[in-house]
Design a protein around this motif. Sequence first.
Motif, short mmCIF file in Angstrom:
data_model
loop_
_atom_site.label_atom_id
_atom_site.label_comp_id
_atom_site.label_asym_id
_atom_site.label_seq_id
_atom_site.Cartn_x
_atom_site.Cartn_y
_atom_site.Cartn_z
N PHE A 45 -25.84 -7.58 -11.65
CA PHE A 45 -27.11 -7.44 -10.94
C PHE A 45 -28.15 -6.71 -11.80
CE2 PHE A 45 -23.82 -7.93 -7.73
CZ PHE A 45 -24.33 -9.02 -7.02
N ALA A 46 -28.15 -7.06 -13.09
CA ALA A 46 -29.06 -6.42 -14.05
C ALA A 46 -30.53 -6.66 -13.70
CB ALA A 46 -28.77 -6.92 -15.46
N GLU A 47 -30.85 -7.87 -13.28
CA GLU A 47 -32.25 -8.21 -12.99
C GLU A 47 -32.86 -7.29 -11.93
OE1 GLU A 47 -35.68 -10.17 -13.76
OE2 GLU A 47 -33.82 -10.96 -14.60
N PRO A 48 -32.26 -7.19 -10.74
CA PRO A 48 -32.85 -6.28 -9.75
C PRO A 48 -32.79 -4.81 -10.18
CG PRO A 48 -30.85 -7.31 -8.87
CD PRO A 48 -31.15 -7.97 -10.16
N MET A 49 -31.76 -4.44 -10.92
CA MET A 49 -31.67 -3.05 -11.39
C MET A 49 -32.82 -2.73 -12.35
SD MET A 49 -29.00 -1.70 -9.96
CE MET A 49 -28.95 -0.22 -10.92
N LEU A 50 -33.09 -3.65 -13.27
CA LEU A 50 -34.16 -3.41 -14.24
C LEU A 50 -35.53 -3.44 -13.55
CD1 LEU A 50 -32.78 -5.49 -17.24
CD2 LEU A 50 -33.01 -3.00 -17.12
N GLU A 51 -35.69 -4.34 -12.59
CA GLU A 51 -36.97 -4.40 -11.85
C GLU A 51 -37.21 -3.10 -11.08
OE1 GLU A 51 -37.05 -7.85 -9.34
OE2 GLU A 51 -36.91 -9.23 -11.05
N GLU A 52 -36.18 -2.59 -10.43
CA GLU A 52 -36.33 -1.34 -9.69
C GLU A 52 -36.65 -0.18 -10.64
OE1 GLU A 52 -33.66 1.65 -6.92
OE2 GLU A 52 -33.10 -0.46 -7.03
N ALA A 53 -35.99 -0.16 -11.79
CA ALA A 53 -36.26 0.90 -12.78
C ALA A 53 -37.71 0.81 -13.27
CB ALA A 53 -35.29 0.78 -13.95
N ARG A 54 -38.19 -0.40 -13.50
CA ARG A 54 -39.59 -0.57 -13.94
C ARG A 54 -40.56 -0.08 -12.88
NH1 ARG A 54 -38.15 -5.88 -15.02
NH2 ARG A 54 -37.05 -5.97 -16.98
N ARG A 55 -40.27 -0.38 -11.61
CA ARG A 55 -41.14 0.10 -10.53
C ARG A 55 -41.22 1.62 -10.49
NH1 ARG A 55 -38.71 -3.96 -7.51
NH2 ARG A 55 -37.37 -2.48 -6.42
N LYS A 56 -40.12 2.26 -10.84
CA LYS A 56 -40.08 3.72 -10.84
C LYS A 56 -40.58 4.31 -12.16
CE LYS A 56 -36.24 4.11 -7.61
NZ LYS A 56 -34.85 4.56 -7.41
N GLY A 57 -40.99 3.44 -13.09
CA GLY A 57 -41.49 3.89 -14.37
C GLY A 57 -40.41 4.26 -15.36
N LYS A 58 -39.19 3.78 -15.13
CA LYS A 58 -38.06 4.07 -16.01
C LYS A 58 -37.63 2.80 -16.71
CE LYS A 58 -36.31 7.59 -12.85
NZ LYS A 58 -35.19 7.96 -11.99
N THR A 59 -37.01 2.96 -17.86
CA THR A 59 -36.44 1.82 -18.56
C THR A 59 -35.10 2.23 -19.16
OG1 THR A 59 -37.55 2.40 -20.63
CG2 THR A 59 -38.69 0.82 -19.18
N SER A 60 -34.31 1.25 -19.47
CA SER A 60 -33.07 1.50 -20.19
C SER A 60 -33.42 1.73 -21.65
CB SER A 60 -32.13 0.29 -20.05
OG SER A 60 -31.05 0.42 -20.93
N LEU A 61 -33.06 2.88 -22.19
CA LEU A 61 -33.45 3.25 -23.54
C LEU A 61 -32.96 2.22 -24.55
CD1 LEU A 61 -34.74 5.31 -25.44
CD2 LEU A 61 -32.54 6.48 -25.52
N LEU A 62 -31.66 1.90 -24.52
CA LEU A 62 -31.11 0.96 -25.50
C LEU A 62 -31.71 -0.43 -25.33
CD1 LEU A 62 -29.11 0.50 -27.79
CD2 LEU A 62 -27.38 0.00 -26.08
#
Length: 199
Positions: free
Chosen positions: A118-135
């Motif tokens: 479920f990477a897609e929704p996880m990454l979208e939610e992180a973007r909404r919160k202004g966070k990203t996966s560093l790597l």
Amino acid sequence: QSPSVQNTLLSTLLAFLLVGLIEEGSKFWVLRRSGMEFFHCINDVVELGIIVAIGFAFAENIINPTYFVGFVREFLLTPSAADWGSFVGNVVGRSILTTMVHIVSTGVLGYFLGLAIFAEPMLEEARRKGKTSLLAGMAWTFLRLPEKAVFRRQMILTGFSIAVVLHGLFNFMVSLPDLLPGHPGTLGELFGLSGDSFL
């Protein structure tokens, strides 16, 4: 500790990490192959991981001749009088401890596999919160690798590594008293404390 004891401890730890790699690898393979169409959320992946772990622990305990069959031979058939207390204690201990280790390690693996699936929704939610996966963000910025693909691989590798280490460390710690001189039975004995120590 003497160099021979240190070498024994190190080689045993590496052997148990290899065992963890093989066992967690086989459970990962079953998990990936058996439930992809049934996964609707991360919890589904964790739950199937736990089911796979319980099945693996059951099969391991029944098929391996040194476990349950060995306990029957050692405590019920070989001695002049059956030692039911030792038999039940070993069976219950083996059933609970190994099952719990499989559940924890493969549950962790299932959680990270769920994050990968479920990477897609996880990454979208992180973007909404202004966070990203560093790597994943760095891989996109510098190498133009797809963020989702990098995140998925990162989650699978992280979960698999944690599962292998948990599994290997448990097996190592259980066998540690047999490897050390004097075969300490308690933490107090391991650290050379008096018999009155709470350890």
